[in-house]
Every structure is written in structure tokens, then in C-alpha cells.
Design an enzyme around this catalytic site. Sequence first.
Site, PDB file in Angstrom:
ATOM      1  N   SER A   1      40.586 -22.330 -32.765  1.00  0.00           N
ATOM      2  CA  SER A   1      39.125 -22.207 -32.734  1.00  0.00           C
ATOM      3  C   SER A   1      38.637 -20.800 -32.424  1.00  0.00           C
ATOM      4  O   SER A   1      37.531 -20.442 -32.819  1.00  0.00           O
ATOM      5  CB  SER A   1      38.537 -23.205 -31.743  1.00  0.00           C
TER       6      SER A   1
ATOM      7  N   HIS B   1      38.384 -27.601 -36.770  1.00  0.00           N
ATOM      8  CA  HIS B   1      37.934 -26.505 -37.637  1.00  0.00           C
ATOM      9  C   HIS B   1      38.584 -26.514 -39.014  1.00  0.00           C
ATOM     10  O   HIS B   1      38.406 -25.581 -39.787  1.00  0.00           O
ATOM     11  CB  HIS B   1      38.168 -25.154 -36.947  1.00  0.00           C
TER      12      HIS B   1
ATOM     13  N   LYS C   1      31.197 -29.930 -36.272  1.00  0.00           N
ATOM     14  CA  LYS C   1      31.391 -28.647 -36.952  1.00  0.00           C
ATOM     15  C   LYS C   1      31.038 -28.815 -38.435  1.00  0.00           C
ATOM     16  O   LYS C   1      29.875 -28.836 -38.776  1.00  0.00           O
ATOM     17  CB  LYS C   1      32.819 -28.146 -36.734  1.00  0.00           C
TER      18      LYS C   1
HETATM   19  C1  LIG Z   1      34.668 -28.202 -30.879  1.00  0.00           C
HETATM   20  C2  LIG Z   1      36.088 -28.544 -30.616  1.00  0.00           C
HETATM   21  C3  LIG Z   1      36.435 -29.667 -29.834  1.00  0.00           C
HETATM   22  C4  LIG Z   1      35.417 -30.477 -29.081  1.00  0.00           C
HETATM   23  O1  LIG Z   1      34.644 -31.264 -29.897  1.00  0.00           O
HETATM   24  P1  LIG Z   1      33.213 -31.744 -29.368  1.00  0.00           P
HETATM   25  O2  LIG Z   1      32.822 -32.816 -30.314  1.00  0.00           O
HETATM   26  O3  LIG Z   1      32.337 -30.543 -29.417  1.00  0.00           O
HETATM   27  O4  LIG Z   1      33.410 -32.245 -27.964  1.00  0.00           O
HETATM   28  C5  LIG Z   1      37.764 -29.988 -29.696  1.00  0.00           C
HETATM   29  N1  LIG Z   1      38.725 -29.243 -30.276  1.00  0.00           N
HETATM   30  C6  LIG Z   1      38.435 -28.146 -31.009  1.00  0.00           C
HETATM   31  C7  LIG Z   1      39.549 -27.366 -31.614  1.00  0.00           C
HETATM   32  C8  LIG Z   1      37.107 -27.759 -31.202  1.00  0.00           C
HETATM   33  O5  LIG Z   1      36.832 -26.677 -31.903  1.00  0.00           O
END
Ligand SMILES: *Cc1c(COP(=O)(O)O)cnc(C)c1O
Length: 340
Positions: free
Chosen positions: A130, A158, A190
Amino acid sequence: MGLANHPEVIKALQTGAEKYGVGSGAAHLISGHSTAHHALEEELAEFTGRQRTLIFSTGYMANLGVIATLLGKNGAIFQDKLNHASMIDGGLLSGAKLQRYLHADMSSLKQKLSSCHAETKLVATDGVFSMDGDIAPINDLAAITNQHQTWLMVDDAHGIGVIGEQGKGTLDQLNMTANDVPILMGTFGKAFGTFGAFVAGAESLIETLIQSARTYIYTTALPPAIAHATRTSLKLIIKGNEQREHLQTLIKKFKQGAEQLGLNLMPSDTAIQPLLVNNVEKLLSLKNNLQQQGYIVGAIRSPTVPAGSERLRITLSAAHEAQHIEKLLSALASALKETS
Ligand SMILES: *Cc1c(COP(=O)(O)O)cnc(C)c1O
């Protein structure tokens, strides 16, 4: 993927609210599980090519739930050093022995696995990292975990929606199947442009999570209107190859332009393009300078990334146009000149 503001997704949220109300009213196992959740879970199972999926209210909770369910005090978890905080926290919550291997370093992982005699072992990794934007060596991870009779879990927050055929994510891009990676986690916040997350896997895994994952059982279900909107996002993602190709073109264009400017980009081929600026003061003035020029770029500092690797996290979107990339590059050039 530009879906958070997509007219069809907005419309679906509105019709979802009219049909199901706004909130779910309760946890899934009480009365919060609606037909919208159920339909989305079935569609995601087909999308990921797995027996079953389970919706969690956030990705953070999905990771906590899976790890703490599979592992207890007699277990061991092996995490890439750059894994997302939610997997690290899941490991801590589980009470399992936590081992962090060097980033994408298979000999570091093998060494730790060989000297571990825990009852249950789990290797967990981001698909696309990320904060660095690089892709995990999942082919190697699958071979090693198979050899060591160890669970493998990929958090593809991602990757899902953005890469792979039909947006099927990092596993699709690397030709990996459910046999190689038994536990897949994805988020809706995302690329899907909505909110929430899911875990996909075998029937027995999902049934175990329903019975035991405390972050599934003891929390209010995702609003059904959001689940309804996410079904529309999924349809758009599946037919979004053109948008994904457009995004890849933008990424290449940005990387080429950055190289011409002599920028210190990290080795990433994804929409996450970090630019190392390891002087925090300079990092913040760059961020502010870019903001004044109309660009929102995250300034990522310790402890999110190790001290000394502070960075501008430039994030490209399929909703951008080629001219945005050109303007961003000249904005970066002038910001760098002014803050040097
Ligand atoms: C954003 C993210 C999360 C968390 O997800 P949320 O729905 O925002 O709690 C977990 N793992 C990765 C790699 C992320 O980028």
C-alpha cells in the site's frame, strides 16, 4: 477506478437506501444480513472463483477476524515487513508468535519457517504493497507455503478492481488460483469506490469465520445500501478493462515523465507511485506547494513508513486524463525547484 463518483454507483446507493433503508440495524447473525449482502457475497464468489465469500464491515476488521480465528497462542504468523497495519494488528490480537520477514525476501521467510514448529502457521502478505506500490512475489510464496504446510493469505486491497483481467486483482495477474492462495481478502473502499471488505475462500474457511470471527459476529453489518451500491461497482469493474488500460497508460506516462525530470521514484508499476523525500520539512512543503497548485498528494511519514523513507505518495486514477499527468509533472518540477 473513479467509481466513488460514478453516476451509476451513486444511483445504486440511492435506490439501495429506498429499498433497504440506510442502516442494517443489527449484526449479521441477528437480523442485519440482507438480501443485498447475500447477493453481493454470491457475486464475489463467482468473481474470485472461490466457493464462498463473507462481507466484513471494514478491511481492518476482515484482517483481524481471519487471523485471530485461524491462529491462537500455539500458532505463528509470518508477515512481510511492509504489510498493512491491520494484518500486523490481527497477528497481535491472535496471540500467535509474530515473525516479520524482510520485504519480499524469500530466503528470510524460509529461514523463519524452517526454525518454527508451531501447530498452525500462516503467511500473510499485501498483494500490492500500500505504501510502496510493488507487487508481492506470490508465486514463490505459494510454493514455499505449500512445501511447509502453511496457510497463505493475500490482502489485495490495492489489486482487486485495478489489475488483472476483469479487475480480478494480483492473483489473476500472476496466474494464481484458489489452490495456491487459500485466503483472499479484498476491500470496497479503494477501487470499488464504496466501503467495506470481503474474505473469499473454501466453504469450510467461510463457515469457520461465521462461527468464530469476533469482528464479524460482534459488530453491526455493513449498511445494505452500501452492499447494493457495491454490486453496481462490481459490474462496472468486471467490464472496466478499457479504464484499466487507460490507467496503465497514465502510469507509464507518469513514470517516463518523472524519469526525464530525474525524480527518485520507487520501483512500482501500479497506480501507487511513491517519490522518496527523506527530509520531513521538505516533504511537507512539497505537499503544501502541490496542494496550492491543485494537487492532493499524501505526505507519508514514520511510523506509517520507516523513518528515513518518507515519501510523497502519488496515486493515479482511471478518472485522470493524460493532460492531468503532464500538469502534475510540471507542478512537481516547480514544487521541487521552489523547495530545494
Ligand atoms: C485500506 C487497506 C486496508 C483496510 O481496509 P479498510 O476497509 O479501510 O479498513 C487493509 N489492507 C490494505 C492493504 C489496505 O490498503
